[in-house]
Design a protein around this motif. Structure first.
Motif, PDB file in Angstrom:
ATOM      1  N   ILE A  10      -5.756   6.646  -6.563  1.00  0.00           N
ATOM      2  CA  ILE A  10      -4.230   6.573  -5.799  1.00  0.00           C
ATOM      3  C   ILE A  10      -3.478   7.840  -6.122  1.00  0.00           C
ATOM      4  O   ILE A  10      -2.639   8.256  -5.479  1.00  0.00           O
ATOM      5  CB  ILE A  10      -3.393   5.428  -6.221  1.00  0.00           C
ATOM      6  CG1 ILE A  10      -4.270   4.056  -5.475  1.00  0.00           C
ATOM      7  CG2 ILE A  10      -2.071   5.446  -5.930  1.00  0.00           C
ATOM      8  CD1 ILE A  10      -3.624   2.831  -5.949  1.00  0.00           C
ATOM      9  N   LYS A  13      -3.732  13.828  -5.343  1.00  0.00           N
ATOM     10  CA  LYS A  13      -2.653  14.308  -4.374  1.00  0.00           C
ATOM     11  C   LYS A  13      -3.343  14.319  -2.982  1.00  0.00           C
ATOM     12  O   LYS A  13      -2.527  14.284  -1.893  1.00  0.00           O
ATOM     13  CB  LYS A  13      -2.314  15.598  -4.678  1.00  0.00           C
ATOM     14  CG  LYS A  13      -3.522  16.693  -4.609  1.00  0.00           C
ATOM     15  CD  LYS A  13      -2.702  18.038  -5.155  1.00  0.00           C
ATOM     16  CE  LYS A  13      -3.950  19.142  -4.972  1.00  0.00           C
ATOM     17  NZ  LYS A  13      -3.220  20.484  -5.261  1.00  0.00           N
ATOM     18  N   PHE A  15      -5.253  11.611  -1.683  1.00  0.00           N
ATOM     19  CA  PHE A  15      -5.768  10.480  -1.365  1.00  0.00           C
ATOM     20  C   PHE A  15      -5.447  10.057   0.228  1.00  0.00           C
ATOM     21  O   PHE A  15      -4.818  10.548   0.742  1.00  0.00           O
ATOM     22  CB  PHE A  15      -4.756   9.440  -2.259  1.00  0.00           C
ATOM     23  CG  PHE A  15      -3.655   8.538  -1.824  1.00  0.00           C
ATOM     24  CD1 PHE A  15      -3.457   7.576  -1.586  1.00  0.00           C
ATOM     25  CD2 PHE A  15      -2.444   9.480  -1.347  1.00  0.00           C
ATOM     26  CE1 PHE A  15      -2.410   6.795  -0.762  1.00  0.00           C
ATOM     27  CE2 PHE A  15      -1.442   9.196  -0.625  1.00  0.00           C
ATOM     28  CZ  PHE A  15      -1.356   7.602  -0.672  1.00  0.00           C
ATOM     29  N   VAL A  17      -4.117   7.858   2.447  1.00  0.00           N
ATOM     30  CA  VAL A  17      -3.477   6.336   2.732  1.00  0.00           C
ATOM     31  C   VAL A  17      -3.836   5.366   3.545  1.00  0.00           C
ATOM     32  O   VAL A  17      -3.606   4.224   3.170  1.00  0.00           O
ATOM     33  CB  VAL A  17      -2.057   7.009   3.110  1.00  0.00           C
ATOM     34  CG1 VAL A  17      -1.780   7.587   4.416  1.00  0.00           C
ATOM     35  CG2 VAL A  17      -1.056   5.749   3.078  1.00  0.00           C
ATOM     36  N   MET A  45       3.305  10.038  -9.045  1.00  0.00           N
ATOM     37  CA  MET A  45       2.124  10.180  -8.248  1.00  0.00           C
ATOM     38  C   MET A  45       1.624   9.042  -7.669  1.00  0.00           C
ATOM     39  O   MET A  45       1.174   8.845  -6.585  1.00  0.00           O
ATOM     40  CB  MET A  45       1.207  11.337  -8.608  1.00  0.00           C
ATOM     41  CG  MET A  45       1.476  12.630  -8.695  1.00  0.00           C
ATOM     42  SD  MET A  45       1.762  13.192  -6.983  1.00  0.00           S
ATOM     43  CE  MET A  45       0.186  13.613  -6.577  1.00  0.00           C
ATOM     44  N   TYR A  48       4.732   6.413  -6.182  1.00  0.00           N
ATOM     45  CA  TYR A  48       5.225   6.928  -4.833  1.00  0.00           C
ATOM     46  C   TYR A  48       4.047   6.824  -3.489  1.00  0.00           C
ATOM     47  O   TYR A  48       4.045   6.588  -2.557  1.00  0.00           O
ATOM     48  CB  TYR A  48       5.552   8.347  -4.858  1.00  0.00           C
ATOM     49  CG  TYR A  48       6.927   8.458  -4.153  1.00  0.00           C
ATOM     50  CD1 TYR A  48       8.219   7.802  -4.511  1.00  0.00           C
ATOM     51  CD2 TYR A  48       6.958   8.859  -2.700  1.00  0.00           C
ATOM     52  CE1 TYR A  48       9.322   7.952  -3.836  1.00  0.00           C
ATOM     53  CE2 TYR A  48       8.177   8.968  -2.033  1.00  0.00           C
ATOM     54  CZ  TYR A  48       9.236   8.317  -2.493  1.00  0.00           C
ATOM     55  OH  TYR A  48      10.634   8.487  -1.564  1.00  0.00           O
ATOM     56  N   HIS A  49       2.572   6.970  -4.247  1.00  0.00           N
ATOM     57  CA  HIS A  49       1.638   6.864  -3.190  1.00  0.00           C
ATOM     58  C   HIS A  49       1.519   5.451  -2.844  1.00  0.00           C
ATOM     59  O   HIS A  49       1.221   4.974  -2.001  1.00  0.00           O
ATOM     60  CB  HIS A  49       0.340   7.326  -3.894  1.00  0.00           C
ATOM     61  CG  HIS A  49       0.047   8.848  -3.866  1.00  0.00           C
ATOM     62  ND1 HIS A  49      -0.843   9.563  -4.279  1.00  0.00           N
ATOM     63  CD2 HIS A  49       1.226   9.786  -3.224  1.00  0.00           C
ATOM     64  CE1 HIS A  49      -0.753  10.925  -4.036  1.00  0.00           C
ATOM     65  NE2 HIS A  49       0.365  11.072  -3.381  1.00  0.00           N
ATOM     66  N   CYS A  50       1.577   4.359  -4.080  1.00  0.00           N
ATOM     67  CA  CYS A  50       1.637   2.901  -3.734  1.00  0.00           C
ATOM     68  C   CYS A  50       2.796   2.380  -2.883  1.00  0.00           C
ATOM     69  O   CYS A  50       2.528   1.895  -1.829  1.00  0.00           O
ATOM     70  CB  CYS A  50       1.914   2.345  -5.109  1.00  0.00           C
ATOM     71  SG  CYS A  50       0.533   2.475  -6.154  1.00  0.00           S
ATOM     72  N   TYR A  52       3.788   4.531  -0.241  1.00  0.00           N
ATOM     73  CA  TYR A  52       3.475   4.690   0.944  1.00  0.00           C
ATOM     74  C   TYR A  52       2.165   3.874   1.727  1.00  0.00           C
ATOM     75  O   TYR A  52       2.545   3.449   2.871  1.00  0.00           O
ATOM     76  CB  TYR A  52       2.697   6.088   0.961  1.00  0.00           C
ATOM     77  CG  TYR A  52       3.458   7.396   0.792  1.00  0.00           C
ATOM     78  CD1 TYR A  52       4.506   7.575   0.983  1.00  0.00           C
ATOM     79  CD2 TYR A  52       2.907   8.664   0.173  1.00  0.00           C
ATOM     80  CE1 TYR A  52       5.563   8.740   1.078  1.00  0.00           C
ATOM     81  CE2 TYR A  52       3.498   9.714  -0.092  1.00  0.00           C
ATOM     82  CZ  TYR A  52       4.855   9.723   0.277  1.00  0.00           C
ATOM     83  OH  TYR A  52       5.806  11.005   0.035  1.00  0.00           O
TER      84      TYR A  52
END
Length: 213
Positions: A10, A13, A15, A17, A45, A48-50, A52
């Motif tokens: 995750i 950078k 990843f 989504v 990282m 915030y990706h979680c 998204y």
């Protein structure tokens, strides 16, 4: 997808989504772990990706995330504005299936973010109102009155308030065709044709043209 090295993947950078959205929708264990990382991991990282992932997934199938309602509500008072934004966005997604009317108990807390310490969070709040006003018709008048009262409620610099009005116009456009409150909306929109914000001015004029006003 299994949960081995899930956090590392995750945090990448690059990843994917959409791959994670599918996994979260298909697998309850992965869904729970991603939400856990969203709520507790301090690495931007990761959380915030979680965000998204969960924001997209909760738009697709909000019913899968309803049981985490209180977890997302807790983010509204987070000291980090990014987390407050996350809470606002995901709760707005969940209003679509709020069968227990949980939103009623947090309405006042939610709308406080119209004048959040951080201007970007106020922007996130107004943008989230597009979904809330669509999904919670009983709050339509309260939301319209609130947004139209921006000059009294919000304490941001004038340029920021004028820019925020561009997002407000989008919310008003969401309900304009079906609302009983066209007159006050049109009055507000007409005033924005002379806004200091070029973006707001453009949206106001587009709104009036779109609705033949």
């Amino acid at each position: 997808m299994n949960d081995d090295n899930l956090v590392e993947r995750i945090a990448d950078k690059n990843f994917n989504v959409n791959e994670f959205v599918k996994a979260v929708l298909d697998d309850e264990n992965i869904r729970g772990e991603v939400i856990k990382q969203l709520l507790t991991n301090n690495d931007i990282m990761v959380y915030y990706h979680c965000y998204y992932i969960i924001s997209k997934a909760s738009e697709k199938k909000p019913e899968l995330f309803y049981k985490y309602w209180n977890n997302f509500v807790s983010l509204l008072e987070h000291k980090n504005s990014y987390h407050r934004n996350i809470g606002l966005t995901i709760i707005a997604n969940l209003t679509k299936i709020d069968e227990d009317n949980l939103f009623s108990s947090i309405f006042q807390k939610y709308i406080e973010h119209f004048n959040d310490d951080k201007f970007m969070t106020a922007q996130c709040f107004v943008q989230s109102m597009k979904k809330v006003i669509r999904n919670k018709k009983q709050y339509e008048k309260k939301i319209i009155d609130l947004l139209l009262d921006i000059d009294k409620i919000c304490t941001y610099r004038e340029k920021q308030k004028e820019l925020l009005k561009s997002d407000i116009i989008e919310v008003l456009d969401e309900v304009y065709k079906s609302t009983k409150y066209k007159d006050i909306i049109v009055e507000f929109i007409r005033k924005q044709c002379n806004s200091l914000s070029p973006k707001t001015k453009k949206k106001a004029r587009f709104f009036l043209a779109k609705h033949d006003l």
